[in-house]
Scaffold this motif. Structure first.
Motif, short mmCIF file in Angstrom:
data_model
loop_
_atom_site.label_atom_id
_atom_site.label_comp_id
_atom_site.label_asym_id
_atom_site.label_seq_id
_atom_site.Cartn_x
_atom_site.Cartn_y
_atom_site.Cartn_z
N ALA A 150 0.84 -1.20 0.00
CA ALA A 150 0.00 0.00 0.00
C ALA A 150 0.87 1.25 0.00
O ALA A 150 0.55 2.25 -0.66
CB ALA A 150 -0.93 -0.01 1.22
N SER A 174 1.14 4.04 -3.02
CA SER A 174 1.04 5.46 -2.67
C SER A 174 2.21 6.26 -3.23
O SER A 174 2.03 7.32 -3.83
CB SER A 174 0.98 5.63 -1.15
OG SER A 174 -0.14 4.99 -0.59
N ASN A 234 -5.26 6.75 -1.19
CA ASN A 234 -4.61 5.48 -0.91
C ASN A 234 -4.76 5.04 0.54
O ASN A 234 -5.00 3.87 0.80
CB ASN A 234 -3.14 5.55 -1.32
CG ASN A 234 -2.91 5.19 -2.76
OD1 ASN A 234 -2.78 4.02 -3.12
ND2 ASN A 234 -2.91 6.19 -3.64
N SER A 289 -6.30 -0.60 -4.82
CA SER A 289 -5.23 0.38 -5.06
C SER A 289 -4.96 0.57 -6.55
O SER A 289 -4.55 1.65 -6.98
CB SER A 289 -3.93 -0.07 -4.36
OG SER A 289 -4.07 -0.06 -2.97
N SER A 313 -7.01 3.48 -8.11
CA SER A 313 -6.76 4.87 -7.74
C SER A 313 -5.83 5.57 -8.72
O SER A 313 -6.03 6.75 -9.05
CB SER A 313 -6.21 4.95 -6.32
OG SER A 313 -4.97 4.28 -6.21
#
Length: 415
Positions: free
Chosen positions: A27, A31, A50, A122, A125
């Motif tokens: 993660a 990001s 995120n 994720s 995004s």
């Protein structure tokens, strides 16, 4: 349990949890990668997406997603919706021992699975970055992680109909990565491209990211986290066979990523006459996605070749999607979707238990379900609350419009 069984149980549970931590660390990789590949005026908002999507994924999967994915009948098509009438959620189960007990705690299984659903979300995004409303995106994350992903997850890892037809996907090239890309593609189609990306004459205008060191750091974090993603999918390591398998998976995962980097970098040099860093970064991720469907069966050299093919495919796909005016700021659809398909199709090349027919059925089933369901949700959100920021907000940057702050305030020009 005897003492040896107790030790094996503890070791496998610990290994499962640590691999889950590595996947959770991805993660941070997503990001950093996305923050590096968007413009500085949109950095704080993409970081907010995120961390918020991770929290939403963990919460919704805890409430309903895990139950849908793993509490349904074998070979079925429709998932169990017993949570609606208060049926106990299986996430709370703790193995008590006995001859028929699994070799790890059920709670460690939940933890490992919950970080996978966050990974799938994720992917979305980055593809919709720089022009989507924050709260519309988070509303979609609720549906994606609570229902859309768990349904196709039930069909496959949960023992549903795709599992019954023989679909093989060791760690999720299709189940996780193609699913995330399908949701992203639906969002991009409804959302449209960023202003200024494509000219009226058909020209394509590059919109460079603001921070290449950050994007590179994100790629290395993802590369590292992928050892947990693939290695943990062996599920145990307390016996000689499993331990050897884990070692093979780690070596193959690394080899595929390296092959992806080299192939993408060489193709970029030949095609664009430049060593394009963004293509090299996406090449690494493409190699990782490609090997994820089966990081165990190939030889190390075979894994490198599979990753290299993924690296070639991702460069060609990014260029092709741009020509089709599908604006994906980070290349997520190409990396996780197009290369995810390659990874799934590559499984029968080295795994005699897999068939191309079953793999194709899996690709169509997963993509079809996630794309159509996501498209419906995106259209509903567009009708109810709108999903795109205003043209003025997009021009000024969504950091101020959505978050009320800037990631790099000392570099902004005040009016």
């Amino acid at each position: 349990m005897n003492e040896l069984a107790d030790l094996s149980y503890a070791l496998d549970t610990f290994y499962f949890l640590i691999c889950g931590v590595l996947v959770m660390w991805m993660a941070a990789g997503f990001s950093m990668l996305e923050a590096g590949l968007v413009r500085s005026k949109n950095t704080a908002e993409i970081l907010t997406k995120n961390i918020a999507l991770f929290a939403i994924a963990c919460t919704m999967y805890l409430l309903v997603g895990y139950y849908i994915m793993y509490s349904s009948s074998a070979g079925g098509f429709l998932p169990n919706l017993g949570f609606l009438i208060g049926t106990e959620n299986s996430v709370d189960a703790v193995t008590a021992g006995g001859d028929d007990a699994p070799y790890y705690s059920m709670r460690s299984d939940f933890f490992f699975q919950v970080v996978f659903v966050a990974t799938a979300m994720s992917i979305v995004s980055g593809a919709v970055a720089e022009r989507m409303k924050l709260w519309a995106f988070l509303a979609f994350a609720v549906v994606m992680t609570a229902f859309i992903y768990p349904v196709s997850g039930y069909w496959t890892w949960g023992g549903g109909w795709l599992s019954e037809v023989g679909y093989s996907d060791y760690a999720g090239s299709g189940i996780v990565h193609l699913a995330g890309a399908a949701a992203a593609l639906a969002g991009v189609l409804v959302l449209g491209p960023r202003k200024g990306k494509y000219g009226k004459d058909g020209s394509i205008h590059a919109i460079p990211g603001a921070n290449m060191p950050l994007a590179t750091l994100g790629t290395f974090i993802l590369w590292m986290g992928w050892f947990g993603f693939n290695g943990g999918s062996e599920l145990k390591m307390s016996d000689i066979s499993s331990a050897n398998n884990v070692a093979q998976v780690f070596v193959n995962t690394n080899a595929a990523a390296a092959g992806g980097v080299l192939a993408a970098l060489i193709l970029a040099k030949l095609w664009f006459r430049k060593a394009d860093l963004t293509m090299a970064l996406n090449g690494a991720l493409a190699g990782l996605v490609a090997i994820t469907a089966d990081p165990l069966s190939p030889s190390a050299l075979g894994a490198a070749v599979i990753g290299a093919v993924g690296g070639v495919i991702v460069v060609a796909s990014i260029v092709t999607l741009d020509k089709l005016k599908l604006d994906d700021p980070v290349g997520a659809i190409s990396v996780h979707g197009v290369v995810g398909i390659w990874g799934v199709l590559a499984v029968p090349l080295t795994n005699g238990d897999a068939s191309f027919g079953a793999q194709l059925i899996g690709i169509v089933g997963i993509f079809g379900w996630v794309f159509v369901a996501s498209l419906v949700v995106w259209l509903v959100l567009k009708a109810i609350m709108g999903i795109r920021v205003s043209e003025e907000e997009e021009y000024e940057g969504v950091d101020i419009a959505e978050c009320g702050l800037e990631a790099y305030p000392e570099f902004s020009v005040k009016k």
